[in-house]
Design a protein around this motif. Structure first.
Motif, PDB file in Angstrom:
ATOM      1  N   ASP A 109       0.853  -1.184   0.000  1.00  0.00           N
ATOM      2  CA  ASP A 109       0.000   0.000   0.000  1.00  0.00           C
ATOM      3  C   ASP A 109       0.891   1.237   0.000  1.00  0.00           C
ATOM      4  O   ASP A 109       2.134   1.137  -0.029  1.00  0.00           O
ATOM      5  CB  ASP A 109      -0.957  -0.025   1.197  1.00  0.00           C
ATOM      6  N   THR A 110       0.308   2.411   0.011  1.00  0.00           N
ATOM      7  CA  THR A 110       1.099   3.649  -0.094  1.00  0.00           C
ATOM      8  C   THR A 110       1.913   3.924   1.175  1.00  0.00           C
ATOM      9  O   THR A 110       2.778   4.798   1.152  1.00  0.00           O
ATOM     10  CB  THR A 110       0.168   4.832  -0.372  1.00  0.00           C
ATOM     11  N   LYS A 111       1.682   3.164   2.256  1.00  0.00           N
ATOM     12  CA  LYS A 111       2.439   3.364   3.492  1.00  0.00           C
ATOM     13  C   LYS A 111       3.605   2.388   3.609  1.00  0.00           C
ATOM     14  O   LYS A 111       4.372   2.450   4.551  1.00  0.00           O
ATOM     15  CB  LYS A 111       1.514   3.185   4.703  1.00  0.00           C
ATOM     16  N   GLY A 112       3.742   1.481   2.649  1.00  0.00           N
ATOM     17  CA  GLY A 112       4.854   0.536   2.686  1.00  0.00           C
ATOM     18  C   GLY A 112       4.486  -0.819   3.253  1.00  0.00           C
ATOM     19  O   GLY A 112       5.339  -1.694   3.331  1.00  0.00           O
ATOM     20  N   VAL A 138       8.172   6.213  -5.845  1.00  0.00           N
ATOM     21  CA  VAL A 138       7.085   5.816  -6.744  1.00  0.00           C
ATOM     22  C   VAL A 138       5.798   6.538  -6.374  1.00  0.00           C
ATOM     23  O   VAL A 138       5.074   7.053  -7.233  1.00  0.00           O
ATOM     24  CB  VAL A 138       6.890   4.285  -6.704  1.00  0.00           C
ATOM     25  N   VAL A 139       5.485   6.587  -5.062  1.00  0.00           N
ATOM     26  CA  VAL A 139       4.243   7.250  -4.615  1.00  0.00           C
ATOM     27  C   VAL A 139       4.305   8.751  -4.921  1.00  0.00           C
ATOM     28  O   VAL A 139       3.318   9.361  -5.341  1.00  0.00           O
ATOM     29  CB  VAL A 139       4.030   6.991  -3.118  1.00  0.00           C
ATOM     30  N   ALA A 140       5.485   9.352  -4.717  1.00  0.00           N
ATOM     31  CA  ALA A 140       5.602  10.797  -4.903  1.00  0.00           C
ATOM     32  C   ALA A 140       5.563  11.206  -6.373  1.00  0.00           C
ATOM     33  O   ALA A 140       4.958  12.210  -6.729  1.00  0.00           O
ATOM     34  CB  ALA A 140       6.893  11.304  -4.248  1.00  0.00           C
ATOM     35  N   THR A 141       6.218  10.428  -7.240  1.00  0.00           N
ATOM     36  CA  THR A 141       6.328  10.827  -8.657  1.00  0.00           C
ATOM     37  C   THR A 141       5.283  10.192  -9.554  1.00  0.00           C
ATOM     38  O   THR A 141       5.022  10.702 -10.634  1.00  0.00           O
ATOM     39  CB  THR A 141       7.717  10.461  -9.194  1.00  0.00           C
ATOM     40  N   GLY A 142       4.725   9.049  -9.123  1.00  0.00           N
ATOM     41  CA  GLY A 142       3.803   8.344 -10.000  1.00  0.00           C
ATOM     42  C   GLY A 142       4.481   7.702 -11.188  1.00  0.00           C
ATOM     43  O   GLY A 142       3.842   7.388 -12.187  1.00  0.00           O
ATOM     44  N   GLN A 143       5.799   7.495 -11.097  1.00  0.00           N
ATOM     45  CA  GLN A 143       6.585   6.928 -12.197  1.00  0.00           C
ATOM     46  C   GLN A 143       7.301   5.664 -11.711  1.00  0.00           C
ATOM     47  O   GLN A 143       7.569   5.511 -10.515  1.00  0.00           O
ATOM     48  CB  GLN A 143       7.626   7.944 -12.693  1.00  0.00           C
ATOM     49  N   PRO A 144       7.636   4.750 -12.635  1.00  0.00           N
ATOM     50  CA  PRO A 144       8.414   3.568 -12.234  1.00  0.00           C
ATOM     51  C   PRO A 144       9.775   3.976 -11.668  1.00  0.00           C
ATOM     52  O   PRO A 144      10.402   4.921 -12.145  1.00  0.00           O
ATOM     53  CB  PRO A 144       8.563   2.782 -13.545  1.00  0.00           C
ATOM     54  N   TYR A 174      -1.542   1.782  -4.915  1.00  0.00           N
ATOM     55  CA  TYR A 174      -0.653   0.684  -4.545  1.00  0.00           C
ATOM     56  C   TYR A 174       0.677   0.887  -5.236  1.00  0.00           C
ATOM     57  O   TYR A 174       0.784   1.642  -6.199  1.00  0.00           O
ATOM     58  CB  TYR A 174      -1.213  -0.697  -4.953  1.00  0.00           C
ATOM     59  N   VAL A 175       1.650   0.158  -4.744  1.00  0.00           N
ATOM     60  CA  VAL A 175       2.957   0.087  -5.400  1.00  0.00           C
ATOM     61  C   VAL A 175       3.254  -1.393  -5.651  1.00  0.00           C
ATOM     62  O   VAL A 175       3.287  -2.188  -4.710  1.00  0.00           O
ATOM     63  CB  VAL A 175       4.072   0.726  -4.555  1.00  0.00           C
ATOM     64  N   LEU A 176       3.423  -1.737  -6.915  1.00  0.00           N
ATOM     65  CA  LEU A 176       3.723  -3.121  -7.310  1.00  0.00           C
ATOM     66  C   LEU A 176       5.229  -3.229  -7.554  1.00  0.00           C
ATOM     67  O   LEU A 176       5.775  -2.494  -8.382  1.00  0.00           O
ATOM     68  CB  LEU A 176       2.946  -3.490  -8.578  1.00  0.00           C
ATOM     69  N   ALA A 177       5.898  -4.104  -6.831  1.00  0.00           N
ATOM     70  CA  ALA A 177       7.365  -4.171  -6.874  1.00  0.00           C
ATOM     71  C   ALA A 177       7.806  -5.594  -7.163  1.00  0.00           C
ATOM     72  O   ALA A 177       7.162  -6.563  -6.750  1.00  0.00           O
ATOM     73  CB  ALA A 177       7.975  -3.682  -5.561  1.00  0.00           C
TER      74      ALA A 177
END
Length: 776
Positions: A109-112, A138-144, A174-177
């Motif tokens: 999630d956006t909190k890690g 990733v959360v701040a820029t919205g970029q990979p 979300y952040v997919l890693a």
């Protein structure tokens, strides 16, 4: 000065030969030594370039690997199951997608907080990410983004992480890693096939070693050597002295990726590079000294050999000067005694031979010149014939291809257009009606573009009208923006009082689209396309010389792309000339633009400079009439009502649309899917006032079907339809028959049906009153 000159002039043979040997050998020794040193230096330079290229290739492979991972994650990020919140289904999809050994995929999630992980069974509690630096970016820029080398929260081993954002309603939710082990990068190093004594490594943004071709377990996660780290903070990227982490002196080269920020470095042992230079220097100086000494020794020995016969010749010359008899000359050099007589005989023979040889050379030269001229003429003629044949084959293939494509595509457009017109009366709300009209305009534009596609291959006749070029450009703006993509901004600056131009609107639209697509290809990184219009008076200084002094309308398209060199600019309008890669361009775009504009009575100019963009100026003739406007027509069905019509078409969609429209006109409609089926129906002696038949069908064509049907029904009326572009193949057989070109509107179908039926009514006795149609 005089004494020094006299001393020089009185030097003996031995001294002169020694000087000659030294003067001859010394330049050769110097040249050979320089060549050896230069050869080694060139090899060293080549080695440096090879290492730089190896570093670039390694870095490119790393970026490609990371890009592939990012692309795979971005595909997962738009998964419907993830967007719907179905984590169980998305967990299965993550595990099915994972194909790289030793890696994992994790959803945060956006909190890690880890929500899903391929390293743990679904539903098992997961820890919070320990290193959220990449996650926060990733959360701040919205970029990979890609992380530095970190310790995995689950695997507890060094990994690097590639992350992409997952958007919902325009926000990162979300952040997919994907975690990659260092062995992935180590595999890339092995693929480079580097010599075993070279040292190569991949460093993260902090300078930590993420991959290494030697002793990876010992140095993984440790900083690079101090000299390399210092160089990485400087401006020099290649060929500088350094020391590896093991303490080996090397010449190092590195390069930092603008995509990931990671660094690839390769070091060559200094002994490997410097040893050839030392050996070459020893060979150059030691070998040169030895050669020079041998040359001087040879000169001294030759001088002693020649001095004795020369001294004997001197004694004989003095005796002859004193008038004393000269005895037999024993000089020890027999050739000197024979030179005098033989030279006189040889001189006479050479004179005769020279005259004969000059005559033979002149004659042979004339013969060779004539043969060479004939051969050159034959080669030129053959090249012209081959070029003409190749051009004809290209044009023939293009005509066949575009004709077949137009036939099928026009059938599709006919079915779509007819269905939309049949659907229009049943729609009442404004929104649906606007969408339907938008679709109808798209079908019309598709028909125009299909016709324009055939312009260069078939040399179609233009239908110029008085048109408002500004309106054409405004209508095309949206299409241009969709075609060029979001990275290219389309602007326009249109003249307010623009004259009407005499043009074929469909062809001009195609020309503008072709130019815009060329501008897009010239701006791979994005840019601006500016479209301008202006009035150009015939007396203006900027008026083109190749046109008559008449007023013109100027359409200018200017891009901010890479531009063209003078050589490319000279050949820009040549058919099939392209600077694109094989398979990415036909070279017909600008040649079609040139052909359409010149056939319209205008001209085209291109101005371009490398890295300064390109400007294409289209000069169109001014129209003396006002802008033509379309007139709506009201369909009348008086003549067609009650008529029995047979519809023959191999395309069921087109056949169904035509049948439904005829039924709305009050006609009795029968359908046939082929010429054979139509003949079978006509043999039943049922009533048939008109046959609407497709001209090109499998099996029997429309013309063949009509010919066979008129054996039993000589008065049978026919209306041909066709989506095929090139009708020249049918010769004069269509001259006496009406033809409706696909795609067509239902209104034009109704008008053509009534025209044919009215013609049939006019052939009946006078007690039959023909229907009168009023067109509004």
């Amino acid at each position: 000065m005089m004494k020094m000159l006299l001393r020089y002039r009185s030097l003996g043979i031995q001294a002169r030969l020694s000087m000659l040997a030294a003067a001859t050998a010394l330049p050769l020794v110097v040249l050979a030594g320089f060549a050896i040193l230069q050869m080694v230096e060139d090899r060293r330079t080549q080695m440096q370039q090879d290492v730089e290229n190896q570093v670039k290739n390694l870095l490119w492979d790393v970026d490609r690997q990371i890009g592939a991972v990012q692309a795979e994650l971005q595909v997962l990020a738009v998964s419907p199951s993830l967007q719907d919140g179905d984590f169980a289904a998305f967990d299965r999809q993550m595990r099915a997608t994972l194909k790289i050994n030793g890696t994992s995929i994790v959803l945060h999630d956006t909190k890690g907080q880890q929500l899903l992980s391929t390293n743990r069974p679904f539903g098992e509690p997961l820890p919070r990410a320990t290193n959220t630096e990449m996650h926060d970016r990733v959360v701040a820029t919205g970029q990979p983004q890609i992380s530095d080398l970190i310790m995995g929260a689950v695997l507890r081993r060094p990994i690097l992480v590639v992350g992409v954002p997952v958007f919902r309603d325009g926000q990162v939710v979300y952040v997919l890693a994907m975690g990659l082990g260092p062995e992935i990068l180590s595999a890339l190093l092995k693929e480079q096939s580097l010599p075993p004594d070279w040292t190569a490594g991949i460093l993260d943004r902090k300078g930590l070693i993420a991959a290494r071709n030697r002793e990876l377990d010992r140095f993984l996660g440790k900083p690079a050597s101090p000299t390399l780290l210092k160089a990485m903070h400087g401006t020099v990227e290649s060929w500088f002295p350094s020391v590896t982490s093991e303490g080996i002196p090397v010449y190092a080269t590195f390069r930092r990726s603008p995509v990931t920020g990671w660094t690839a470095a390769i070091g060559l042992p200094r002994e490997f590079v410097d040893a050839p230079f030392r050996r070459a220097r020893l060979l150059a100086f030691g070998g040169g000294a030895a050669v020079l000494a041998l040359s001087l020794l040879a000169g001294w020995w030759m001088a002693r050999t020649i001095r004795r016969p020369v001294e004997a010749l001197t004694v004989a010359t003095k005796a002859l000067g004193r008038g004393e008899p000269v005895g037999q000359l024993v000089g020890g050099v027999r050739e000197l005694d024979q030179i005098g007589g033989e030279l006189r005989n040889t001189a006479a023979a050479l004179l005769r031979n020279r005259e004969q040889l000059e005559g033979m050379v002149m004659e042979r030269t004339r013969e060779l010149a004539a043969a060479n001229e004939r051969l050159r003429a034959e080669i030129d003629a053959r090249e012209r014939a081959q070029s003409a044949l190749l051009q004809a084959q290209k044009m023939e293939a293009m005509g066949q291809l575009t004709g077949g494509v137009a036939h099928d595509f026009n059938n599709l457009l006919t079915a779509i257009s007819g269905s939309l017109e049949l659907l229009e009366p049943s729609i009442s709300d404004d929104r649906s009606l606007r969408l339907l009209h938008t679709a109808q305009r798209g079908v019309l534009r598709g028909a125009k573009l299909t016709e324009a596609l055939l312009t260069f291959a078939r040399q179609q006749r233009l239908t110029p009208i008085s048109a408002d070029v500004n309106s054409i450009i405004v209508e095309m703006i949206e299409i241009l923006r969709r075609s060029l993509g979001p990275t290219i901004e389309v602007r326009h600056a249109l003249a307010t009082d623009l004259w009407p131009a005499l043009v074929d609107t469909a062809q001009i639209e195609m020309a503008l689209l072709n130019i815009a697509l060329n501008a897009r290809d010239a701006m791979p990184g994005g840019g601006v396309l500016l479209i301008e219009t202006a009035n150009i008076h015939g007396t203006s200084a900027e008026f083109p010389e190749e046109l008559a002094a008449e007023d013109c309308v100027l359409v200018s398209l200017r891009d901010t792309g890479t531009g063209m060199s003078a050589e490319v600019l000279d050949r820009a309008f040549e058919p099939f000339f392209t600077t694109k890669e094989i398979g990415k361009g036909t070279g017909l775009g600008l040649s079609m633009v040139f052909g359409v504009v010149r056939q319209s009575g205008g001209t085209v100019r291109i101005g371009s400079r490398v890295r300064e963009g390109t400007t294409v100026q289209i000069y169109l003739p001014r129209a003396n009439e006002p802008v033509a406007s379309s007139v709506d027509r009201v369909r009348t069905t008086g003549t067609a009502k009650g008529a029995h019509i047979l519809v023959v078409d191999d395309d069921p969609d087109v056949r169904g649309v035509i049948a439904q429209d005829l039924q709305q006109m009050g006609c009795v409609v029968t359908e046939a899917e082929s010429g054979r089926a139509a003949l079978t129906m006509l043999e039943r002696e049922t009533r048939c006032d008109l046959v609407i038949v497709d001209l090109v069908m499998p099996g029997l064509s429309g013309l063949e079907t009509l010919r066979l049907a008129r054996r039993s029904r000589p008065e049978l009326r026919v209306l041909f339809t066709s989506g095929y572009a090139d009708l020249s193949r049918f010769g004069d057989n269509l001259r006496d028959h009406p033809l409706l070109q696909k795609p067509f509107t239902l209104e034009s179908l109704a008008e053509m049906v009534q025209t044919v039926l009215q013609r049939a009514s006019s052939d009946k006795p006078d007690n039959v009153v023909p229907l009168r149609r009023d067109l509004v």
